[in-house]
Scaffold this motif. Structure first.
Motif, PDB file in Angstrom:
ATOM      1  N   UNK A  95       0.804  -0.927  -0.210  1.00  0.00           N
ATOM      2  CA  UNK A  95       0.018  -0.107   0.132  1.00  0.00           C
ATOM      3  C   UNK A  95       0.842   1.163  -0.154  1.00  0.00           C
ATOM      4  N   UNK A  96       1.617   1.388  -0.860  1.00  0.00           N
ATOM      5  CA  UNK A  96       2.544   2.485  -1.060  1.00  0.00           C
ATOM      6  C   UNK A  96       2.211   3.638  -2.031  1.00  0.00           C
ATOM      7  N   UNK A  97       1.004   3.414  -2.763  1.00  0.00           N
ATOM      8  CA  UNK A  97       0.604   4.546  -3.336  1.00  0.00           C
ATOM      9  C   UNK A  97      -0.061   5.737  -2.621  1.00  0.00           C
ATOM     10  N   UNK A  98       0.211   6.958  -2.808  1.00  0.00           N
ATOM     11  CA  UNK A  98      -0.819   8.065  -2.188  1.00  0.00           C
ATOM     12  C   UNK A  98      -2.037   8.039  -2.591  1.00  0.00           C
ATOM     13  N   UNK A  99      -2.929   7.968  -1.376  1.00  0.00           N
ATOM     14  CA  UNK A  99      -4.236   7.702  -1.763  1.00  0.00           C
ATOM     15  C   UNK A  99      -4.977   8.844  -2.433  1.00  0.00           C
ATOM     16  N   UNK A 100      -4.642  10.203  -2.569  1.00  0.00           N
ATOM     17  CA  UNK A 100      -4.939  11.079  -3.233  1.00  0.00           C
ATOM     18  C   UNK A 100      -4.621  11.195  -4.835  1.00  0.00           C
ATOM     19  N   UNK A 101      -3.464  10.871  -4.924  1.00  0.00           N
ATOM     20  CA  UNK A 101      -3.025  10.808  -6.194  1.00  0.00           C
ATOM     21  C   UNK A 101      -2.151   9.474  -6.545  1.00  0.00           C
ATOM     22  N   UNK A 102      -2.762   8.662  -7.092  1.00  0.00           N
ATOM     23  CA  UNK A 102      -2.306   7.222  -7.288  1.00  0.00           C
ATOM     24  C   UNK A 102      -1.153   7.192  -8.119  1.00  0.00           C
TER      25      UNK A 102
END
Length: 123
Positions: A95-102
Motif C-alpha cells: 500500500x505504497x501509493x498516495x491515496x489522493x494521487x495514485x
C-alpha cells in the motif's frame, strides 16, 4: 486527370485494341496511372510460427539486476517486463501509493535504494 473507361473506349477503335491477350500501345498510354491492381486471394493459409525455439529478445531477454533490485525481486537475472510487474505488485501489496494521487509512490527503504533515496516517486 483520371480518364473513365467510357472515354477511353471512344478514343480506341475495336480494331486498334486487341483484347485477345495482347495489349495495344494506345491502351497502355490511355490507361490511368492511379488505378490499383487488385489481386484475388484464392486460398489463405496461416503462417507457421515456431515460438517454442526462439530465444527472448529486447525487453523480454533476462538481464542482470543490481543488488538493491535483487533484494526486491529475489533473482539475479530477470526480464524488464517482469521487473516492472514485480515492483508494482510490491507497491500494491505494501500500500505504497498516495491515496489522493495514485501516480505518486511513497517509497519505503527498499524502494528508496532503487529510486535514488527519494521519499516520493511520480510514475
Amino acid at each position: 486527370m483520371a480518364v473513365s473507361f467510357a472515354t477511353v473506349s471512344t478514343f480506341i477503335s475495336p480494331q486498334t485494341a486487341s483484347f485477345s491477350g495482347k495489349t495495344s500501345s494506345a491502351l497502355i498510354l490511355l490507361h490511368p496511372t492511379n488505378v490499383r491492381m487488385v489481386r484475388t486471394v484464392i486460398q489463405a493459409t496461416a503462417s507457421k510460427t515456431d515460438t517454442g525455439s526462439r530465444k527472448p529478445r529486447g525487453i523480454m531477454k533476462p538481464r542482470r539486476v543490481s543488488p538493491e533490485m535483487q533484494a526486491l525481486v529475489g533473482v539475479p537475472e530477470i526480464p524488464r517486463t517482469e521487473v516492472l510487474k514485480q515492483i508494482w505488485a510490491y507497491i500494491k501489496e505494501h500500500n505504497l501509493q498516495d491515496p489522493d494521487n495514485k501516480r505518486v509512490i511513497v517509497c519505503d527503504e527498499k524502494l528508496k535504494k532503487i529510486f535514488g533515496q527519494r521519499p516520493r516517486w511520480i510514475s
